[in-house]
Structure formats: C-alpha cells, structure tokens
Design an enzyme around this catalytic site. Structure first.
Site, PDB file in Angstrom:
ATOM      1  N   SER A 122       0.593  -1.235  -0.119  1.00 53.62           N
ATOM      2  CA  SER A 122      -0.088  -0.032   0.058  1.00 53.62           C
ATOM      3  C   SER A 122       0.932   1.314   0.097  1.00 53.62           C
ATOM      4  O   SER A 122       2.015   1.249   0.291  1.00 53.62           O
ATOM      5  CB  SER A 122      -0.976  -0.132   1.134  1.00 53.62           C
ATOM      6  OG  SER A 122      -1.720  -1.160   1.472  1.00 53.62           O
TER       7      SER A 122
HETATM    8  N1  SAH Z   1      -0.740  -5.123   3.936  1.00 54.71           N
HETATM    9  C1  SAH Z   1       0.060  -5.584   2.794  1.00 54.71           C
HETATM   10  C2  SAH Z   1      -0.502  -5.153   1.615  1.00 54.71           C
HETATM   11  C3  SAH Z   1      -1.330  -6.147   1.146  1.00 54.71           C
HETATM   12  S1  SAH Z   1      -2.207  -6.128  -0.476  1.00 54.71           S
HETATM   13  C4  SAH Z   1       1.592  -4.980   2.921  1.00 54.71           C
HETATM   14  O1  SAH Z   1       1.956  -4.149   3.646  1.00 54.71           O
HETATM   15  O2  SAH Z   1       2.400  -5.195   1.906  1.00 54.71           O
HETATM   16  C5  SAH Z   1      -3.481  -7.187   0.072  1.00 54.71           C
HETATM   17  C6  SAH Z   1      -3.135  -8.452   0.376  1.00 54.71           C
HETATM   18  O3  SAH Z   1      -4.191  -9.186   0.614  1.00 54.71           O
HETATM   19  C7  SAH Z   1      -2.810  -9.202  -0.855  1.00 54.71           C
HETATM   20  O4  SAH Z   1      -1.342  -9.878  -0.549  1.00 54.71           O
HETATM   21  C8  SAH Z   1      -3.745 -10.441  -1.072  1.00 54.71           C
HETATM   22  O5  SAH Z   1      -3.190 -11.514  -1.475  1.00 54.71           O
HETATM   23  C9  SAH Z   1      -4.190 -10.545   0.496  1.00 54.71           C
HETATM   24  N2  SAH Z   1      -5.619 -10.981   0.437  1.00 54.71           N
HETATM   25  C10 SAH Z   1      -6.602 -11.149  -0.588  1.00 54.71           C
HETATM   26  N3  SAH Z   1      -7.651 -11.792   0.072  1.00 54.71           N
HETATM   27  C11 SAH Z   1      -7.292 -12.321   1.352  1.00 54.71           C
HETATM   28  C12 SAH Z   1      -7.873 -13.076   2.091  1.00 54.71           C
HETATM   29  N4  SAH Z   1      -9.078 -13.368   2.015  1.00 54.71           N
HETATM   30  N5  SAH Z   1      -7.293 -13.547   3.292  1.00 54.71           N
HETATM   31  C13 SAH Z   1      -5.891 -13.299   3.286  1.00 54.71           C
HETATM   32  N6  SAH Z   1      -5.424 -12.297   2.554  1.00 54.71           N
HETATM   33  C14 SAH Z   1      -5.970 -11.948   1.380  1.00 54.71           C
END
Ligand code: SAH
Length: 250
Positions: free
Chosen positions: A100
């Site tokens: 993000s």
């Molecule tokens: N917090 C992260 C940004 C992540 S982007 C950082 O600091 O880098 C969102 C993430 O959520 C992605 O990696 C995606 O694969 C994950 N995601 C999507 N659906 C999900 C679910 N149901 N459970 C866990 N993770 C999920």
C-alpha cells in the site's frame, strides 16, 4: 623480505581495505535511505495536514510518523522497485498484489490507535510492511495471507529483519484467526464487499477495525468500525480508497 602481492599479509590487507570500502558504501546507502524515509514522512505529514479527512479531528500521531521513519520499506519491495521504495505510492510485489501507499499505511495505523500492550490482527500480509509497522507499536501482531508464496516470503523477511512480535499464517483471513482472538485492533488491507462477521466477533469490546469496503472497480471506502464496551458496533466512513479485492471462497 619485502611484502609482495603474494604475501599473506598483503592478501589480508587487501581484504580489509575491500571490507572497509564496502562498509563505507553500505553506510552511504543507509544514510541515503534514512534521508529518503525522512522525506517520505514529511510528505505524509503534509498530505495529512492538507487532506482534511472528515471524521478526524487530529493529524497522524507523532508515534506513528516516527515508526514510518524507521521501518525500511525498501526491504519489503522487489529489487526493481527499490529505487521507488520511498515514493508515496503503492508498488507491485508480485502475484498481482501491491504494497500500500505509505500515506494510507500511516493513516490506517493511526486510526487503529494501537497501544503498547495491544494484540493486533492483520488480514492481507502482502509484503509484510504494514505488519512490521504495527509491530513497533503493539505487543503482538498476527497476520494472514491467502497467497501462499507471498505469505511465506513475507514471514521469512519479517524473521530476517527481526520483527519478532509478528506471527504469520497462510489462509483465508475472512475467518480471522480464532486461536489468538480477541484482538484490540484489526486491519484489513484488501477490499471486502462487507465487513466479515467473524472479524467483528474477534474484536474486543472497545476495539477498532479499519477495513476498505466496496467492489473492485467501484468506489471503495475506508471504514472505521468500533465495538463499544457493551458490544454494540458503530461504523464511520473515512475516505474513498482503492485496494486489491479480498478474495476467497467465503
Ligand atoms: N498489507 C500489505 C498490502 C497487501 S495487499 C503490505 O503491507 O504489503 C492485500 C493482500 O491481501 C494481498 O497480498 C492479497 O493476496 C491479500 N488477500 C486478499 N484476500 C485475502 C484473504 N481472503 N485472506 C488473506 N489475505 C488476502
């Protein structure tokens, strides 16, 4: 006997000089990143001051800005993205996912009002960056990622960088992590169509959840969900955002 290029002492000297030179280069790179991080923090504070985010009567807390100034974001992005690590924008981390934008990480962290004794749940580990930031403010961070290689990589990275208060697992975060519940704070970093009821259940009375809600290509809103001491739940819209979707079979 004169020292010669073949003399063992000469070889040792050469190694020592090379090590000192590379240590110097590393220090220079560290200094440059420290400066870039400080600039990133100033940018976040400036955006925050000008953003006039509704439903907020204060700026991002100094403690949150200080942590943003410490966590090495360049360690959480793939090599080709490292030169951009301190720009205020999301970056690709593989598997179609993104780390993000720093301003949003700071804002979400601030909204959670994390206290030193708190236990925090994160859904969407991604690169592990948000978990690392939270771990500097909380007692424990539990984070769940649904894409196995991303989750594994992030866990290894967090261990290598000694973020020991973070525990990770691979799975569908829609259902939370019952074993360690209830949580003082929950952050979801992927956009859901609704607030998952299991996450509301796993939030402590007095706890806070920050979650983007909305469809993938339509307007999503960052919501602040608060559970009061008597267990009643209230929701506030904070600002429009764009996140990757929360996926899974739920
Ligand atoms: N917090 C992260 C940004 C992540 S982007 C950082 O600091 O880098 C969102 C993430 O959520 C992605 O990696 C995606 O694969 C994950 N995601 C999507 N659906 C999900 C679910 N149901 N459970 C866990 N993770 C999920």
């Amino acid at each position: 006997m004169q020292p010669s290029a073949r003399h063992p002492c000469f070889a040792l000297l050469a190694v020592a000089v090379a090590a000192m030179a590379s240590a110097g280069l590393c220090r220079a790179a560290d200094d440059a990143r420290l400066k870039q991080r400080a600039e990133m923090v100033s940018e976040i504070a400036a955006i925050d001051a000008g953003a006039g985010v509704p439903n907020r009567n204060h700026g991002i807390a100094p403690g949150v800005l200080s942590v943003m100034g410490q966590v090495p974001r360049h360690e959480f992005v793939p090599d080709p993205q490292k030169p951009h690590a301190y720009e205020n924008r999301p970056l690709p981390i593989g598997h179609g996912q993104t780390i993000s934008q720093p301003y949003i990480v700071a804002l979400m962290t601030d909204l959670l009002r994390v206290q030193p004794g708190d236990s925090v749940l994160e859904i969407g580990t991604g690169s592990g960056y948000q978990a690392a930031v939270l771990s500097q403010l909380a007692r424990a961070v539990y984070t769940i990622e649904i894409i196995e290689p991303l989750g594994r990589q992030a866990c290894e990275r967090l261990q290598r960088l000694a973020y020991r208060q973070v525990a990770c697992k691979v799975g569908d975060g829609y259902y939370g992590w019952d074993e360690h519940a209830p949580y003082d704070a929950i952050v979801v970093t992927a956009a859901a169509s609704h607030v998952p009821p299991p996450l509301i259940r796993q939030l402590k009375p007095g706890g806070r959840m920050v979650i983007p809600v909305g469809a993938q290509f339509l307007t999503q809103y960052l919501l602040l969900v608060e559970k009061s001491a008597d267990g009643s739940v209230s929701t506030r819209q904070i600002l429009p955002v764009r996140f990757v979707p929360l996926v899974g079979k739920h």
